[in-house]
Design a protein around this motif. Sequence first.
Motif, PDB file in Angstrom:
ATOM      1  N   THR A  61      13.588   3.834   8.834  1.00  0.00           N
ATOM      2  CA  THR A  61      13.986   5.126   8.279  1.00  0.00           C
ATOM      3  C   THR A  61      14.458   4.959   6.840  1.00  0.00           C
ATOM      4  O   THR A  61      14.066   5.722   5.958  1.00  0.00           O
ATOM      5  CB  THR A  61      15.095   5.776   9.137  1.00  0.00           C
ATOM      6  OG1 THR A  61      14.607   5.912  10.466  1.00  0.00           O
ATOM      7  CG2 THR A  61      15.499   7.130   8.604  1.00  0.00           C
ATOM      8  N   GLN A  62      15.293   3.945   6.608  1.00  0.00           N
ATOM      9  CA  GLN A  62      15.761   3.677   5.246  1.00  0.00           C
ATOM     10  C   GLN A  62      14.594   3.391   4.309  1.00  0.00           C
ATOM     11  O   GLN A  62      14.546   3.912   3.195  1.00  0.00           O
ATOM     12  CB  GLN A  62      16.708   2.470   5.235  1.00  0.00           C
ATOM     13  CG  GLN A  62      18.133   2.817   5.545  1.00  0.00           C
ATOM     14  CD  GLN A  62      19.023   1.621   5.270  1.00  0.00           C
ATOM     15  OE1 GLN A  62      18.673   0.483   5.558  1.00  0.00           O
ATOM     16  NE2 GLN A  62      20.188   1.876   4.721  1.00  0.00           N
ATOM     17  N   SER A  63      13.653   2.587   4.762  1.00  0.00           N
ATOM     18  CA  SER A  63      12.483   2.258   3.941  1.00  0.00           C
ATOM     19  C   SER A  63      11.670   3.508   3.645  1.00  0.00           C
ATOM     20  O   SER A  63      11.222   3.704   2.515  1.00  0.00           O
ATOM     21  CB  SER A  63      11.587   1.235   4.648  1.00  0.00           C
ATOM     22  OG  SER A  63      12.268   0.012   4.760  1.00  0.00           O
ATOM     23  N   PHE A  64      11.492   4.351   4.650  1.00  0.00           N
ATOM     24  CA  PHE A  64      10.735   5.592   4.463  1.00  0.00           C
ATOM     25  C   PHE A  64      11.407   6.473   3.415  1.00  0.00           C
ATOM     26  O   PHE A  64      10.759   6.992   2.508  1.00  0.00           O
ATOM     27  CB  PHE A  64      10.611   6.331   5.805  1.00  0.00           C
ATOM     28  CG  PHE A  64       9.875   7.631   5.713  1.00  0.00           C
ATOM     29  CD1 PHE A  64       8.499   7.654   5.530  1.00  0.00           C
ATOM     30  CD2 PHE A  64      10.553   8.834   5.781  1.00  0.00           C
ATOM     31  CE1 PHE A  64       7.810   8.856   5.430  1.00  0.00           C
ATOM     32  CE2 PHE A  64       9.878  10.047   5.679  1.00  0.00           C
ATOM     33  CZ  PHE A  64       8.497  10.055   5.505  1.00  0.00           C
ATOM     34  N   VAL A  65      12.719   6.606   3.534  1.00  0.00           N
ATOM     35  CA  VAL A  65      13.465   7.431   2.568  1.00  0.00           C
ATOM     36  C   VAL A  65      13.363   6.820   1.177  1.00  0.00           C
ATOM     37  O   VAL A  65      13.076   7.513   0.204  1.00  0.00           O
ATOM     38  CB  VAL A  65      14.943   7.602   3.003  1.00  0.00           C
ATOM     39  CG1 VAL A  65      15.780   8.189   1.876  1.00  0.00           C
ATOM     40  CG2 VAL A  65      15.024   8.493   4.240  1.00  0.00           C
ATOM     41  N   ARG A  66      13.569   5.511   1.060  1.00  0.00           N
ATOM     42  CA  ARG A  66      13.564   4.832  -0.238  1.00  0.00           C
ATOM     43  C   ARG A  66      12.181   4.834  -0.879  1.00  0.00           C
ATOM     44  O   ARG A  66      12.048   5.019  -2.084  1.00  0.00           O
ATOM     45  CB  ARG A  66      14.072   3.395  -0.071  1.00  0.00           C
ATOM     46  CG  ARG A  66      14.317   2.669  -1.380  1.00  0.00           C
ATOM     47  CD  ARG A  66      14.886   1.265  -1.195  1.00  0.00           C
ATOM     48  NE  ARG A  66      16.157   1.269  -0.510  1.00  0.00           N
ATOM     49  CZ  ARG A  66      16.352   0.858   0.753  1.00  0.00           C
ATOM     50  NH1 ARG A  66      15.350   0.403   1.472  1.00  0.00           N
ATOM     51  NH2 ARG A  66      17.555   0.889   1.294  1.00  0.00           N
ATOM     52  N   GLU A  67      11.131   4.618  -0.092  1.00  0.00           N
ATOM     53  CA  GLU A  67       9.789   4.417  -0.648  1.00  0.00           C
ATOM     54  C   GLU A  67       8.936   5.680  -0.685  1.00  0.00           C
ATOM     55  O   GLU A  67       8.010   5.771  -1.486  1.00  0.00           O
ATOM     56  CB  GLU A  67       9.066   3.323   0.146  1.00  0.00           C
ATOM     57  CG  GLU A  67       9.743   1.969  -0.004  1.00  0.00           C
ATOM     58  CD  GLU A  67       9.298   0.967   1.054  1.00  0.00           C
ATOM     59  OE1 GLU A  67       8.198   1.142   1.626  1.00  0.00           O
ATOM     60  OE2 GLU A  67      10.056   0.027   1.321  1.00  0.00           O
ATOM     61  N   ILE A  68       9.224   6.660   0.166  1.00  0.00           N
ATOM     62  CA  ILE A  68       8.386   7.860   0.246  1.00  0.00           C
ATOM     63  C   ILE A  68       9.165   9.117  -0.139  1.00  0.00           C
ATOM     64  O   ILE A  68       8.765   9.866  -1.038  1.00  0.00           O
ATOM     65  CB  ILE A  68       7.810   8.051   1.675  1.00  0.00           C
ATOM     66  CG1 ILE A  68       7.105   6.795   2.177  1.00  0.00           C
ATOM     67  CG2 ILE A  68       6.913   9.286   1.733  1.00  0.00           C
ATOM     68  CD1 ILE A  68       5.836   6.418   1.464  1.00  0.00           C
ATOM     69  N   VAL A  69      10.267   9.367   0.530  1.00  0.00           N
ATOM     70  CA  VAL A  69      10.991  10.625   0.359  1.00  0.00           C
ATOM     71  C   VAL A  69      11.579  10.748  -1.052  1.00  0.00           C
ATOM     72  O   VAL A  69      11.319  11.729  -1.753  1.00  0.00           O
ATOM     73  CB  VAL A  69      12.095  10.793   1.434  1.00  0.00           C
ATOM     74  CG1 VAL A  69      12.919  12.057   1.174  1.00  0.00           C
ATOM     75  CG2 VAL A  69      11.478  10.845   2.825  1.00  0.00           C
ATOM     76  N   LEU A  70      12.388   9.768  -1.475  1.00  0.00           N
ATOM     77  CA  LEU A  70      13.037   9.859  -2.795  1.00  0.00           C
ATOM     78  C   LEU A  70      12.036   9.914  -3.943  1.00  0.00           C
ATOM     79  O   LEU A  70      12.165  10.775  -4.817  1.00  0.00           O
ATOM     80  CB  LEU A  70      14.037   8.716  -2.993  1.00  0.00           C
ATOM     81  CG  LEU A  70      15.454   9.031  -2.522  1.00  0.00           C
ATOM     82  CD1 LEU A  70      16.330   7.784  -2.578  1.00  0.00           C
ATOM     83  CD2 LEU A  70      16.072  10.147  -3.323  1.00  0.00           C
ATOM     84  N   PRO A  71      11.025   9.040  -3.986  1.00  0.00           N
ATOM     85  CA  PRO A  71      10.050   9.157  -5.082  1.00  0.00           C
ATOM     86  C   PRO A  71       9.349  10.517  -5.092  1.00  0.00           C
ATOM     87  O   PRO A  71       9.096  11.075  -6.164  1.00  0.00           O
ATOM     88  CB  PRO A  71       9.066   8.014  -4.820  1.00  0.00           C
ATOM     89  CG  PRO A  71       9.852   7.011  -4.033  1.00  0.00           C
ATOM     90  CD  PRO A  71      10.786   7.821  -3.179  1.00  0.00           C
ATOM     91  N   GLY A  72       9.060  11.063  -3.924  1.00  0.00           N
ATOM     92  CA  GLY A  72       8.425  12.384  -3.863  1.00  0.00           C
ATOM     93  C   GLY A  72       9.336  13.473  -4.397  1.00  0.00           C
ATOM     94  O   GLY A  72       8.906  14.350  -5.158  1.00  0.00           O
TER      95      GLY A  72
END
Length: 133
Positions: free
Chosen positions: A11-22
């Motif tokens: 979940t942290q990786s998803f947020v860091r790598e996908i959600v925040l950059p988007g």
Amino acid sequence: KHDAAELADNTQSFVREIVLPGLKKRYTECLLAGFQSHQLLLGSDSVEEAAKSDALACYILATDASPSTTQKYRSNAERKKLPCIGLETRAFYGQLFGKSDKVVLGWLSGALCDEFMSLEMSIRHFEETLSVE
């Protein structure tokens, strides 16, 4: 079968790598759309003029604004009951619009301002969530 720790890491990786950059990409696009549609004001003169005529909906301050500038605009925002936000540096805001460094920006009211404030709150939320863990 996944354990809770692995799920939390994913979940942290998803947020860091996908959600925040988007979210940050949309934040930048929103600023550019605001500038192109004349809903986003650049520089203290135009922002202060809009504030005087009660047309301003939101102040944006660069994160590296001087303490005196920060104090001035935060107190103006408080007096006018307006948000005073901003996630980026003066160099970021200046380069985004092909201008010199911009410390003070402002939104006129409208859908782009509303979207921008929502994006900023979401980015702050996810960054705080990541920094806590």
